[in-house]
Each structure stands twice: as structure tokens, then as C-alpha cells.
Write a protein that holds these residues in place. Structure first.
Motif, PDB file in Angstrom:
ATOM      1  N   ARG A 209      32.337  -2.933   9.085  1.00 49.72           N
ATOM      2  CA  ARG A 209      31.811  -2.976   7.713  1.00 49.72           C
ATOM      3  C   ARG A 209      32.428  -4.097   6.879  1.00 49.72           C
ATOM      4  O   ARG A 209      31.836  -4.572   5.928  1.00 49.72           O
ATOM      5  CB  ARG A 209      32.078  -1.637   6.994  1.00 49.72           C
ATOM      6  N   ARG A 347      19.080  -2.788  -4.820  1.00 47.09           N
ATOM      7  CA  ARG A 347      18.733  -1.358  -4.902  1.00 47.09           C
ATOM      8  C   ARG A 347      17.419  -1.145  -5.660  1.00 47.09           C
ATOM      9  O   ARG A 347      17.173  -0.086  -6.221  1.00 47.09           O
ATOM     10  CB  ARG A 347      19.856  -0.547  -5.555  1.00 47.09           C
ATOM     11  N   GLN A 361      23.765  -5.695   4.222  1.00 49.38           N
ATOM     12  CA  GLN A 361      24.386  -4.399   3.930  1.00 49.38           C
ATOM     13  C   GLN A 361      23.411  -3.492   3.180  1.00 49.38           C
ATOM     14  O   GLN A 361      23.261  -2.311   3.510  1.00 49.38           O
ATOM     15  CB  GLN A 361      25.643  -4.638   3.076  1.00 49.38           C
ATOM     16  N   GLU A 362      22.726  -4.069   2.180  1.00 58.01           N
ATOM     17  CA  GLU A 362      21.782  -3.255   1.395  1.00 58.01           C
ATOM     18  C   GLU A 362      20.593  -2.818   2.252  1.00 58.01           C
ATOM     19  O   GLU A 362      20.047  -1.729   2.075  1.00 58.01           O
ATOM     20  CB  GLU A 362      21.316  -4.031   0.157  1.00 58.01           C
ATOM     21  N   ASP A 365      21.862   0.067   4.343  1.00 60.06           N
ATOM     22  CA  ASP A 365      22.002   1.284   3.518  1.00 60.06           C
ATOM     23  C   ASP A 365      20.637   1.907   3.257  1.00 60.06           C
ATOM     24  O   ASP A 365      20.486   3.131   3.259  1.00 60.06           O
ATOM     25  CB  ASP A 365      22.696   0.944   2.195  1.00 60.06           C
ATOM     26  N   ARG A 368      19.472   3.753   6.210  1.00 56.85           N
ATOM     27  CA  ARG A 368      20.152   5.058   6.333  1.00 56.85           C
ATOM     28  C   ARG A 368      19.483   6.087   5.416  1.00 56.85           C
ATOM     29  O   ARG A 368      19.254   7.239   5.816  1.00 56.85           O
ATOM     30  CB  ARG A 368      21.626   4.888   5.960  1.00 56.85           C
ATOM     31  N   ASP A 369      19.158   5.668   4.192  1.00 57.69           N
ATOM     32  CA  ASP A 369      18.448   6.570   3.272  1.00 57.69           C
ATOM     33  C   ASP A 369      17.137   7.030   3.893  1.00 57.69           C
ATOM     34  O   ASP A 369      16.782   8.218   3.838  1.00 57.69           O
ATOM     35  CB  ASP A 369      18.135   5.863   1.940  1.00 57.69           C
ATOM     36  N   TRP A 471      24.644   6.362  11.884  1.00 57.57           N
ATOM     37  CA  TRP A 471      24.772   4.916  12.136  1.00 57.57           C
ATOM     38  C   TRP A 471      24.406   4.576  13.582  1.00 57.57           C
ATOM     39  O   TRP A 471      23.826   3.525  13.848  1.00 57.57           O
ATOM     40  CB  TRP A 471      26.182   4.421  11.812  1.00 57.57           C
TER      41      TRP A 471
END
Length: 750
Positions: A209, A347, A361-362, A365, A368-369, A471
């Protein structure tokens, strides 16, 4: 009551409200700016799309235009998008749709087009009633899971329907396809990248990360444009751009030299920079050819068919292909700069400039959502199905009783619910069951399905409870995308290459951009400059303004640099091609360079970097300077000789021989060795000759062995040998002796 003929009474009020103009403008402008930033110009970091593209994708999904289905007319798609989701002009929607289908605009097209969708020459697509479209595999990846509550929905503009706020985005679309847009007070510009490289970087980021951008650059080397080309930036500058989210990339055309036989050759350009229209590019080169700005180029031909093939024919076989291409890179869009400004909606809410790592990274993420939401949705579905299956099992175990209740009871549903503690859903399912489902086999199948779903439920619950499992699932998903668009696939292999820009001498490149022609440079007494075509033999025919006359004239080539030395001790450099033409009287030097009004021209000559110059002032201070050090790169010139008024720079002559003869206004002459004069880059110099009053009149470097010569007013040449000059030879800075007999009255060597 009949129709009213009179307008209703407004009660005497005119209903005008006073408004503070400043406040009203601020509110309205802010609303406009926000709307442009959020809902038009900036892409969302999660799916890389702007609202119009997202709405096109969503509408195509609703029209079931999947890659394995048939095509639909683009007019149908545009109508659907405009009527339900995007209340703007049909042409703007169609333009966006067309771009999504162009393989030279999009690295990974989202739309599979059938018909004329424009070309790299800049020609427009056919009208939407003629063209057809459907989605590509990339688009289906972006939409994967949208029916499984993966993303939020919001009401459409007329609140009759719903549209997704963002797409699930299983494909790293923002960086893979790039984006550009101009909002209010901010803009975005992201070049396309290679999807497989982005997936590799994302996989590394899942494992580490805190990996720095430099490490991610081991995977993402730089942009990967659909039109190929070569990036000639250093790794350090690309790294800085990716770390800060701002920068740019220099992209050059790909070319190779083709042998034409008998020693002749031509250059073939096979890839051009991204975003450059080929037809415009060729037009521009042709214009430069006509304007004689490309002296090394003879002709340009466009032999492109499906692939790009632009042929450049050199003036002669002796032309250096590298220099020819450098001159074209400098003057045309064969080299262009693609800016990087990763200003995106972070976001989905905040405009922000992100680094390469921030964007990846975004995206992870968001994935993952989406995974969590899809898992919860599936869990809900499983629980509902398990409830119904449990009801079915009860019905099978008591099948005769169930049939009796349905046949005999007025309210069978209530009776069944009371008898076996069934829920409303279970009872309803039993009542809706078909008679053919009463086979014996069905019970076995229901138990099998029940066990399977129970096991899946356990897996999903374990996934939702563990970050590591989430992940690893995302890792598996990203690997799937990577394999689908890997370097071994036709769509996935890298198109843009990297190289260092070859080192060429800048003067050679400058010469390559100027047509080499002979000119005669003319300087008048009052400082007017011009360049006459050709090498004139007779200067007596030259005309000047009234009260002006010839100061000096010399032959040059248009590729030469002309050095001008002024009384203030400054050198100015002017390209011979930039001098005004021979028509009229030219232009004053003060228009061409920034020269002070109280200064005059001492001399002008063609630059020769191998020579050395002797500079001398009226007070007879002087020094030697290498000529390559006096070239000025700006209009302001270069201060080389320091002189303070009333002293001024008086002479500038090339250094030849080994001795210097110098004459003052007092007609005294001194001869001494040149080795006594220092060589400097800049300064006041040393005293050359001493005077009681007056100053320097003339000087001449010469070789002592061959003697000193001068010309008198009748153009007769006099020479004094070494022995005859003996009494004038002395030390530097001494006074000297009266000039020898026969020396011109003017006191100059002629």
C-alpha cells in the motif's frame, strides 16, 4: 362565466424586487461553475467517465447493445440518451459517442461502430442516421455488476427515471483511455496508458500500500497512445509528472529511412503524435515548403491507406536525415507536447490533482466498495431463496395435507401459515407452485440447491468479514482484466515507445531551417541595415536616404550570423535571413535589436567561431577575445568591452600575424608583439599606446617577417620591412614615434 377580455387586476403592485447585482452574479456564476466542474468537464476518478459518456454507456446497456448482440442505429441511441438522461443537444451527444468508437482517439474503444466514424485526417463521421453501434468488451467490464446494487443511482433530470452516479468500473478506464476537458478555473488532461501495465501496478499496490510512484513506474513506464509515436522525455521528468499529477510528454513521430536505389533515399513517417490531424499536419509542412522554410526538403507525399505513410523527399542525397527530421520536429506537429494535468473528481465529489498512485488507489478503493455491495446484494438474494426453499421442503414433507388445505379451506394461506409457522413469502411461494413441480425428483433438487446456497452464503459472509479476502478477490478480478488485455493480445500490446532525443548541433538545425542564398549586407553611416540578394560587386550603385551614405558592405549567406559591434562595447547577433530585404533603404538597427540611442555601429561582419578579435577603445585600451564568446542570444546583445564615457569602443579587427601597429591622432606610431595583449572574455583591457592628448586613430595586426603595408589616397601600396620598422618597435603602452614617410594623411592604414 364567459371568457375574460380584460387582464386580471394586479392590485396596483408592479412585483419588481430589488436584487443586489454583485450577489446575484456571484450566486449564478458559482452555480454555473459548479455544474460545469461536476457534471460536464471533469471525469470521475473511479470509472474515468464524464456524465455524457456514462449516460451513453447506461443507455446502450438498457437497449441491450452487448458485444454479442446486433447493432442499433446511433440516432436511436442518441435519442434514448437525450430523451431520458442527458437534456443537451443531440450533436454533442453524437460527437461524444463517435469519439468513444474511434480507435485513433481511444486506446480501448468503448463503442464498436459500424459505418463511417471519421478518420485521423480530421474528417467528420457520417450522420447518426447512417451509423450503427454497440458496446465493446471494455464497456461491458465497466458496467459489470451494475444490476447487483454495485453503485448508487440518482433521479434523472425530469425525475421520471434513474441513472447510475458512477459505473462499477472493473477496467482502469481513467488512465487507460485518458481524458481531457476544460471546466471553469480548472482543466484536466490525461493521456491514455497501457491497461496491462496499469493492472500490474494496481496488483503491486494491493500488496504494498505504501509503494512510491517510482516503484509503480517499473510497471507504468509512461503513456501509451493509440496512434503510437515515440516519447522523448527523460525518466526523471516522467516520474516528476506522475508524482505531482502535472507535467507533459514530448511525443515524436516514428520514421525510418527508405532506400530508393542509386544512393537516393526518402523518409517515411509511419506514426504521428496523438491528437494531431494528419491532413492538417501535411498542409502545414507544404505551406512551410512553399515559404522556403524547409531548405532540406524537396517534397511531401501522403501515401496512407489503412496505415499512416507520409513520404518526405530530401533536396539531395547528401542531406543528413537526422538534421532534416530535427528541423521538421522544431517547426511542425511531427513533434507535439501532450500536457498532463490529473485533475479529477476524487471520490466523485471533490476536484483534485492526483498522482499516479492516488488515481490507482482510488480506483482500487472503488472496486472494493463495488465488491462489498455486490456481495451484500447476493447475500440478500440467497437469504430470500433459502427462505422459499425451506417452505418448499415443508410442503413436500406434508404434500397431501397441503393439497387438502388448498382444496377445502377458504383461506388456505392463513391456515398453512398457522399450521407450519410459515412466513408470508413461503406460503405465497407454495401457493404459486406448479403441479408439475410435485415430482419426486424435485425434493432432491431442492435439497441440493439449499445446500449449495448455504455453502455460498458462508463464503460471502467470510468474504465480508475479512479485508484480506476482499483484496485477494479484487486481485483475482484485476488479474482477469490484465489477462484479457495483456501484451500478447492485439489490443493490449504497447504502441508508444521511448527514446532519447538524438543530440544534434543546434547550429546545424538552425541552418537546416534557412534556405542558403548569397546576400550582400549593407550598413549605412546612420545605422540602417539591409540584405541585398546576391553578391554585389559594385557598391557605388547603392542608394541611401538623404544625408546618409555607405558605411560598409560585405558578402554573406542567409545561413550566416552577422555580428555588429557598437561604440558602447556591445556585440549584437543578427541572422542574415532576418535582415530586411534590399527594397528601399532597409531598417534602422534599433528596430532589429535593443541598442542604446547614444551608441553607433563600429563595424559589422560575418561570424566565424574559429577567429579571435582584437578590440580597442578610443583611449587605446584593448584586449583579444575569442569570437565564439561574443555571440549574443538575445536582442539585448552582449557587453564584451567595458567603456566609460567619454571613452568609447573604436576598433574591432580579426587577429592575424604576430605584431600590432597602432597609430594615434597625434600621428605617432607604435609596433609591439600581439603576445603582450591578454585574451579575455570581457573587460576593459590593457593600455596599448600612451597619448598626452587625443586618442586612437587606427591599428593593424600583421606578421613582422613580411612587413607592414598601407595604402595611400592614390591606392598605392607601401611596405616597410622588419629592419625599416626597427625604430617604431617598442613595448606595449609606450608613446611611439612619428609615422614614417609616405604614411597617409588620414592617419589610417587604408
Amino acid at each position: 362565466m364567459g371568457k375574460r377580455l380584460l387582464p386580471p387586476d394586479n392590485g396596483g403592485g408592479d412585483h419588481i424586487e430589488p436584487v443586489d447585482l454583485k450577489k446575484a452574479l456571484e450566486e449564478r456564476y458559482l452555480a454555473y461553475a459548479l455544474s460545469t466542474i461536476m457534471h460536464r468537464a471533469l471525469p470521475d476518478v473511479r470509472d474515468g467517465l464524464k456524465p455524457v459518456h456514462r449516460r451513453i454507456m447506461h443507455a446502450m446497456r438498457l437497449l441491450r447493445l452487448n458485444p454479442d448482440q446486433g447493432f442499433a442505429k446511433c440516432a436511436r441511441i442518441v435519442g434514448e440518451v437525450m430523451g431520458k438522461f442527458h437534456p443537451h443537444g443531440d450533436q454533442s451527444i453524437y460527437d461524444a459517442l463517435v469519439r468513444l468508437a474511434q480507435d485513433f482517439s481511444m486506446r480501448y474503444p468503448l463503442v464498436d461502430g459500424q459505418g463511417n466514424f471519421g478518420n485521423i485526417d480530421g474528417d467528420n463521421a457520417a450522420a447518426m442516421r447512417y451509423t450503427e453501434a454497440r458496446m465493446t468488451d471494455v464497456a461491458t467490464d465497466l458496467l459489470a455488476g451494475i444490476t447487483e446494487d454495485a453503485v448508487d443511482y440518482r433521479p434523472t433530470y425530469n425525475e421520471e427515471d434513474e441513472e447510475p452516479v458512477v459505473l462499477p468500473g472493473a477496467f482502469p478506464n481513467l488512465l487507460a483511455n485518458g481524458s481531457s476537458g476544460i471546466a471553469v478555473g480548472m482543466a484536466t488532461s490525461i493521456p491514455p496508458h497501457n491497461a496491462a501495465e496499469l493492472c500490474d501496478a494496481a496488483l503491486h499496490l494491493i500488496e504494498h500500500r505504501d509503494a512510491p510512484v517510482a516503484k509503480l513506474m517499473d510497471f507504468v513506464q509512461g503513456p501509451d497512445f493509440p496512434t503510437g509515436g515515440i516519447i522523448v522525455d527523460s525518466r526523471a521528468s516522467i516520474l516528476e509528472a506522475y508524482e505531482t499529477g502535472r507535467g507533459g510528454f514530448r511525443v515524436r513521430s516514428k520514421w525510418n529511412q527508405e532506400d530508393q536505389g542509386r544512393g537516393t533515399w526518402s523518409i517515411v513517417v509511419t506514426e504521428i503524435p496523438y491528437g494531431v490531424q494528419k491532413a492538417r499536419l501535411i498542409e502545414k509542412i507544404a505551406e512551410l515548403l512553399m515559404a522556403r522554410k524547409l531548405p532540406l526538403l524537396e517534397d511531401i507525399r501522403d501515401e496512407s491507406a489503412e496505415d499512416i505513410r507520409v513520404v518526405l523527399v530530401p533536396k539531395s542525397r547528401s542531406v543528413d536525415p537526422g538534421i532534416l527530421m530535427e528541423s521538421l520536429f522544431k517547426l511542425t506537429e511531427l513533434e507535439s507536447r501532450f500536457p498532463l494535468n490529473m485533475n479529477v473528481l476524487s471520490r466523485g465529489k471533490v476536484p483534485n490533482v492526483l498522482s499516479l498512485k492516488g488515481v490507482l488507489q482510488e480506483w482500487l478503493d472503488h472496486r472494493r466498495d463495488v465488491l462489498i455491495r455486490r456481495s451484500k446484494f447476493r447475500l440478500g438474494e440467497i437469504e430470500r431463496r433459502l427462505e422459499i426453499l425451506a417452505g418448499y421442503l415443508i410442503a413436500y414433507l406434508n404434500i397431501d395435507e397441503v393439497i387438502r388445505i388448498i382444496r377445502e379451506e377458504d383461506e388456505p394461506k392463513q391456515v398453512m401459515m398457522a399450521r407450519w409457522s410459515l412466513t408470508d413469502t413461503q406460503a405465497e411461494a407454495i401457493l404459486n407452485m406448479r403441479l408439475r413441480a410435485l415430482r419426486k425428483l424435485e425434493e432432491f433438487e431442492i435439497r441440493k440447491e439449499f445446500d449449495g446456497l448455504t455453502a455460498e452464503k458462508k463464503q460471502i459472509e467470510a468474504l465480508l468479514a475479512s479485508d484480506a479476502k476482499q483484496w485477494s478477490t479484487i486481485k483475482w478480478e484485476v488479474t482477469q482484466v490484465r489477462d484479457k488485455f495483456g501484451p500478447e493480445t492485439e489490443l493490449g500490446k504497447r504502441r508508444t515507445q521511448f527514446a532519447d532525443a538524438p543530440e544534434h548541433d543546434l547550429t546545424d538545425i538552425a541552418h537546416a531551417m534557412i534556405e542558403r542564398e548569397p546576400v550582400t549586407v549593407v550598413v549605412s553611416e546612420k545605422g540602417w541595415l539591409r540584405a541585398m540578394k546576391g553578391h554585389l560587386a559594385d557598391f557605388s550603385t547603392l542608394t541611401f536616404k538623404e544625408g546618409d551614405s555607405l558605411k560598409l558592405a560585405f558578402h554573406a549567406q542567409t545561413t550566416d550570423k552577422v555580428l555588429v559591434f557598437t561604440t558602447g562595447g556591445k556585440f549584437y547577433t543578427i541572422g542574415a535571413d532576418r535582415l530586411p530585404g534590399g527594397r528601399g533603404h532597409g531598417e534602422p538597427i534599433r528596430i532589429i535589436v535593443d541598442m542604446d540611442n547614444d551608441q553607433d555601429i563600429v563595424t559589422a561582419f560575418v561570424h566565424d567561431p574559429k577567429r579571435k578579435l582584437l578590440l580597442a577603445s578610443f583611449d587605446a585600451n584593448g584586449f583579444i577575445v575569442p569570437e565564439e564568446e561574443v555571440v549574443a542570444n538575445t536582442r539585448k546583445g552582449k557587453q564584451v568591452m567595458n567603456v566609460k564615457a567619454p571613452d568609447e569602443a573604436k576598433r574591432c579587427v580579426p587577429v592575424t600575424g604576430d605584431h600590432l601597429a597602432i597609430v594615434g591622432e597625434n600621428r605617432k606610431m607604435l609596433v609591439f608583439a600581439l603576445s603582450e595583449i591578454p585574451e579575455m572574455g570581457r573587460g576593459k583591457g590593457v593600455r596599448l599606446q600612451k597619448y598626452k592628448d587625443g586618442g586612437l586613430l587606427d591599428l593593424k595586426p600583421f606578421t613582422l617577417e613580411t612587413g607592414l603595408s598601407w595604402q595611400d589616397s592614390a591606392d598605392r601600396t607601401f611596405t616597410r620591412s622588419r629592419e625599416e620598422l626597427a625604430e617604431w618597435i617598442g613595448a606595449r603602452a609606450s608613446a611611439g614615434r612619428m609615422v614614417p614617410k609616405g604614411f597617409p594623411r588620414t592617419g589610417k592604414f587604408g
